[in-house]
Design a protein around this motif. Structure first.
Motif, short mmCIF file in Angstrom:
data_model
loop_
_atom_site.label_atom_id
_atom_site.label_comp_id
_atom_site.label_asym_id
_atom_site.label_seq_id
_atom_site.Cartn_x
_atom_site.Cartn_y
_atom_site.Cartn_z
N THR A 201 0.86 -1.18 0.00
CA THR A 201 0.00 0.00 0.00
C THR A 201 0.89 1.22 0.00
OG1 THR A 201 -1.60 -1.20 1.34
CG2 THR A 201 -1.94 1.15 1.11
N GLY A 202 0.67 2.10 -0.95
CA GLY A 202 1.49 3.31 -1.05
C GLY A 202 1.22 4.00 -2.38
N SER A 203 2.20 4.75 -2.83
CA SER A 203 1.99 5.53 -4.05
C SER A 203 2.06 4.67 -5.31
CB SER A 203 3.05 6.63 -4.13
OG SER A 203 4.33 6.03 -4.23
N THR A 204 1.45 5.14 -6.37
CA THR A 204 1.46 4.41 -7.65
C THR A 204 2.90 4.29 -8.16
OG1 THR A 204 -0.70 5.33 -8.09
CG2 THR A 204 0.48 4.42 -9.98
N ARG A 205 3.67 5.36 -7.94
CA ARG A 205 5.07 5.36 -8.41
C ARG A 205 5.84 4.19 -7.77
NH1 ARG A 205 9.58 7.06 -6.55
NH2 ARG A 205 8.61 7.84 -4.66
N LEU B 138 -1.67 -4.49 -5.04
CA LEU B 138 -1.22 -3.10 -5.04
C LEU B 138 -2.38 -2.18 -4.69
CD1 LEU B 138 0.94 -3.15 -8.32
CD2 LEU B 138 1.74 -3.46 -5.98
N GLU B 139 -2.26 -1.54 -3.53
CA GLU B 139 -3.28 -0.57 -3.09
C GLU B 139 -2.63 0.80 -3.20
OE1 GLU B 139 -6.32 -1.08 -2.35
OE2 GLU B 139 -6.33 -3.25 -2.22
N CYS B 140 -3.02 1.56 -4.20
CA CYS B 140 -2.30 2.82 -4.46
C CYS B 140 -3.20 4.03 -4.25
CB CYS B 140 -1.73 2.80 -5.86
SG CYS B 140 -0.89 1.27 -6.25
N ARG C 166 -25.06 12.73 -16.15
CA ARG C 166 -24.25 12.10 -17.22
C ARG C 166 -22.85 12.73 -17.25
NH1 ARG C 166 -24.29 7.75 -18.63
NH2 ARG C 166 -22.08 7.93 -18.44
N GLU C 167 -22.83 14.06 -17.22
CA GLU C 167 -21.55 14.77 -17.24
C GLU C 167 -20.73 14.45 -15.98
OE1 GLU C 167 -21.81 19.06 -17.41
OE2 GLU C 167 -19.65 19.26 -17.81
N ALA C 168 -21.41 14.37 -14.85
CA ALA C 168 -20.71 14.06 -13.58
C ALA C 168 -20.05 12.68 -13.65
CB ALA C 168 -21.69 14.12 -12.41
N ILE C 169 -20.78 11.71 -14.20
CA ILE C 169 -20.25 10.34 -14.30
C ILE C 169 -19.05 10.32 -15.26
CG2 ILE C 169 -20.78 8.00 -15.14
CD1 ILE C 169 -23.75 8.63 -14.21
N ASP C 170 -19.21 10.98 -16.41
CA ASP C 170 -18.12 10.96 -17.41
C ASP C 170 -16.87 11.63 -16.86
OD1 ASP C 170 -19.80 9.65 -19.09
OD2 ASP C 170 -20.33 11.41 -20.31
N LEU C 171 -17.04 12.75 -16.17
CA LEU C 171 -15.86 13.44 -15.61
C LEU C 171 -15.23 12.61 -14.48
CD1 LEU C 171 -17.05 17.17 -15.57
CD2 LEU C 171 -15.44 16.07 -17.15
N SER C 172 -16.07 11.98 -13.69
CA SER C 172 -15.53 11.13 -12.61
C SER C 172 -14.67 10.02 -13.19
CB SER C 172 -16.67 10.47 -11.82
OG SER C 172 -17.40 11.45 -11.14
N ASN C 173 -15.14 9.45 -14.31
CA ASN C 173 -14.43 8.31 -14.90
C ASN C 173 -13.21 8.74 -15.72
OD1 ASN C 173 -16.27 6.63 -13.74
ND2 ASN C 173 -17.48 6.31 -15.61
N ALA C 174 -13.12 10.01 -16.09
CA ALA C 174 -12.02 10.48 -16.94
C ALA C 174 -10.78 10.75 -16.08
CB ALA C 174 -12.44 11.75 -17.68
N SER C 175 -10.36 9.75 -15.33
CA SER C 175 -9.21 9.90 -14.43
C SER C 175 -8.32 8.69 -14.61
CB SER C 175 -9.71 9.96 -12.98
OG SER C 175 -8.64 9.89 -12.07
N SER C 176 -7.02 8.89 -14.39
CA SER C 176 -6.12 7.73 -14.48
C SER C 176 -6.30 6.85 -13.24
CB SER C 176 -4.67 8.20 -14.60
OG SER C 176 -4.31 8.92 -13.44
N TYR C 177 -6.94 7.40 -12.20
CA TYR C 177 -7.19 6.63 -10.98
C TYR C 177 -8.59 6.01 -10.99
CZ TYR C 177 -3.09 8.85 -8.87
OH TYR C 177 -1.82 9.26 -8.58
N LYS D 46 -7.15 0.66 -12.49
CA LYS D 46 -6.25 1.60 -13.18
C LYS D 46 -5.05 1.95 -12.28
CE LYS D 46 -9.89 4.38 -14.46
NZ LYS D 46 -10.53 5.53 -15.11
N ASP D 47 -4.66 3.22 -12.21
CA ASP D 47 -3.47 3.59 -11.43
C ASP D 47 -3.67 3.41 -9.92
OD1 ASP D 47 -2.00 4.17 -13.61
OD2 ASP D 47 -2.03 6.35 -13.39
N SER D 48 -4.88 3.09 -9.50
CA SER D 48 -5.13 2.87 -8.07
C SER D 48 -4.74 1.46 -7.64
CB SER D 48 -6.60 3.14 -7.73
OG SER D 48 -6.89 4.50 -7.94
N GLY D 49 -4.34 0.63 -8.61
CA GLY D 49 -3.80 -0.68 -8.24
C GLY D 49 -4.66 -1.85 -8.66
N TYR D 50 -4.29 -3.02 -8.14
CA TYR D 50 -5.06 -4.23 -8.42
C TYR D 50 -4.96 -5.22 -7.27
CZ TYR D 50 -0.48 -5.41 -10.56
OH TYR D 50 0.86 -5.58 -10.83
N GLY D 51 -5.91 -6.15 -7.28
CA GLY D 51 -6.04 -7.05 -6.13
C GLY D 51 -6.90 -6.37 -5.09
N ARG D 52 -7.29 -7.12 -4.08
CA ARG D 52 -8.20 -6.58 -3.05
C ARG D 52 -7.72 -6.95 -1.66
NH1 ARG D 52 -9.39 -3.92 -6.64
NH2 ARG D 52 -11.39 -3.52 -7.63
#
Ligand code: NAD
Length: 493
Positions: free
Chosen positions: A214-218, A236-238, A380-391, A435-441
């Motif tokens: 658990t830590g930064s994506t970098r 990876l919990e980022c 609709r706009e709120a959902i699209d903007l929320s999802n338009a993130s690398s995280y 995405k950049d927030s990691g994988y696994g749980r």
């Protein structure tokens, strides 16, 4: 004779800069030796069985809660957070520990699967076994809650654990090891190693069977690459850039209260903290007015003074400063606070409005007590903007009627509807991102199964007159397989 100096490092009180502890910087050789001891202990820990482990882990849970004043004071000292926040963190960590101990057996129970018509004479089962030794690398922002989300579940599943706490909070890691050893039936079940990044790197190549980071994506990318050399799997919990969606039918008072807390508590140093708000333009003015009103009532200060503490990691102050300046330079405005709110080691609350979506302040994790509020035309706009993130870690939705519909469209690992942080406190649900927030749980059955492997066992119950998997297969057997497959297409499977 000159004595050899053991390399060491200090941990500090971030509110005062005072040294609060000195810890050894463990070498690769030491870490590999510890991993070998942990491996030897793993067999005995497994032999103890679910009930034996449950007793040990529940005793540890009780011990932690009996000493909550002591550990909360230490968490507060090393992170700068208020003692009351530290107590909440410890309580949540202990709840996860108890839950993992009580549910490991049922989660790991052998499962029976339908064998399908062609294999009807078989019994198909999946067994679960612990991996062996799990390495846990933790951050400093929730120095007990976050790593315990891996440690508790890995131990309950029957693994031994080596924990590398952040160099900002080594004391908390050592306290965990010492208290565990008070209840442990033998040595080397749970060991804490101290050091900087290199010690964490050494853990990745020490022979452990999995790393839960658990830590930064970098750093996560470096950890994953180091682990890949030995085929060591990773969780990876980022970081995150969690959005808050506020619909026109939201309870604004509750939404503001939770959002400002989510963004500012722990000095904004929460991976699932609110960083950007998308509020329906019909209620945006009211939302901003209430947010500013609330922000005026809170302030940063040393434990005992502030609603939240200093930035735990001094270098984060520069990132927060850069993001506030970028938001303004890119066309955003300050509704409350601004660049002058940064007074190291503290950052007073900052509310930014209408920041362009391509600004660094919207795109990158700030990890400070700042919040961006942008207005949207519709959900609709709120959902699209929320999802338009690398995280894609968590998200919050505030709406009386549309919560579930909006949640189903969000590209992230966890959604809180009409609440915040709630999913982290429910032990039975998985926690993690995409995405950049990691994988696994971590957490829940999915989190516990991360520290196990599946062993499929298929056993012949009785012999059929037809042999499919044999050189003695006849042309009429081929015809039967093809006819049955055409007819069933996976039915009865
Ligand atoms: P960090 O990446 O700087 O350090 C995390 C840990 O990795 C530390 O123990 C550090 O010593 C170790 N490390 C550093 N270099 C290493 C290397 N080369 N090999 C192995 N280990 C190494 O992160 P941080 O600043 O401690 O934590 C803050 C970050 O953690 C934020 O991005 C936050 O969002 C994230 N976080 C995520 C979650 C989650 O569950 N998703 C929870 C809490 C924090």
């Amino acid at each position: 004779m000159a004595t050899k100096r053991i390399p060491s490092f200090d941990s500090h009180n971030p509110a005062t800069g005072e040294v609060v502890g000195t810890y050894p910087m463990m070498s690769g050789k030491e870490v590999t030796e510890i991993a070998a001891h942990a491996r030897a202990a793993a067999a005995k820990w497994q032999q103890l069985g679910f009930n034996g482990r449950k007793k040990v882990l529940i005793s540890w849970c009780s011990l932690i809660m009996n000493r909550i004043d002591q550990i909360a004071a230490l968490v507060s000292l090393e992170t700068g957070k208020p003692v009351s926040d530290a107590k909440l963190e410890v309580s949540l960590a202990a709840s996860h520990l108890g839950w993992a101990a009580r549910h490991a057996e049922e989660i790991m129970r052998t499962s029976y699967r339908a064998p399908g018509l062609l294999m009807a004479n078989m019994s198909a089962t999946v067994q679960r076994s612990p991996l062996g030794v799990v390495g846990v690398i933790g951050p400093w922002n929730y120095p007990i809650f976050t790593p315990m989300g891996s440690i508790s579940y890995a131990l309950a599943a029957g693994n031994t654990v080596i924990f590398k706490p952040s160099e900002y909070t080594p004391g908390v890691g050592v306290w965990l090891e010492e208290t565990f050893n008070e209840v442990a039936p033998f040595a080397d079940i749970f060991t804490t190693i101290t050091g900087l990044g290199e010690t964490g790197g050494a853990l990745c190549t020490s022979g452990v069977d999995k790393i839960s980071f658990t830590g930064s994506t970098r750093t996560a990318k470096i950890v994953a690459a180091q682990c890949a050399t030995n085929m060591v799997p990773v969780v990876l919990e980022c970081g995150g850039k969690d959005p808050v969606i506020v619909a026109a039918d939201a309870n604004l008072e509750r939404a503001v209260d939770a959002t400002i807390w989510s963004a500012m508590a722990n000095a904004g140093q929460s991976c699932i903290g609110a960083e950007r708000v998308y509020v329906d333009e019909k209620v945006a003015d009211k939302f901003v007015e209430l947010a500013v009103e609330l922000a005026k009532t809170i302030h940063a200060g040393a434990p005992g003074d502030g609603n939240y503490g200093p930035a735990t990691m001094p270098s984060q102050i520069k990132v927060i400063q850069k993001h506030i300046k970028a938001a303004i330079a890119d066309g955003g405005t300050c509704a409350y606070g601004g660049p002058d709110s940064v007074k190291p080691p503290f950052v007073q609350p900052v509310i930014l409005l209408n920041v362009p979506e391509d600004s660094t302040a919207v795109r990158e994790e700030t990890f400070g007590p700042t919040i961006i509020i942008n207005r949207v035309k519709n959900m609709r706009e709120a959902i699209d903007l929320s999802n338009a993130s690398s995280y894609g870690l968590g998200a919050n939705v505030w709406s009386r009627r549309q919560g579930k519909r909006i949640a189903a469209e969000l590209a992230c690992g966890m959604v809180a509807i009409n609440s915040t942080f709630s999913f982290a406190a429910v032990a039975s649900v998985p926690f993690g991102g995409i995405k950049d927030s990691g994988y696994g749980r971590v957490h829940g059955p999915e989190g516990l199964l991360e520290y196990t492997y599946a062993r499929t066992v298929v056993r012949t119950r009785f012999n059929l007159p037809i042999k499919f998997l044999s050189f003695k297969r006849r042309p009429k057997d081929d015809s039967l397989v093809i006819a049955l497959t055409k007819m069933l297409k996976g039915r009865l499977g």
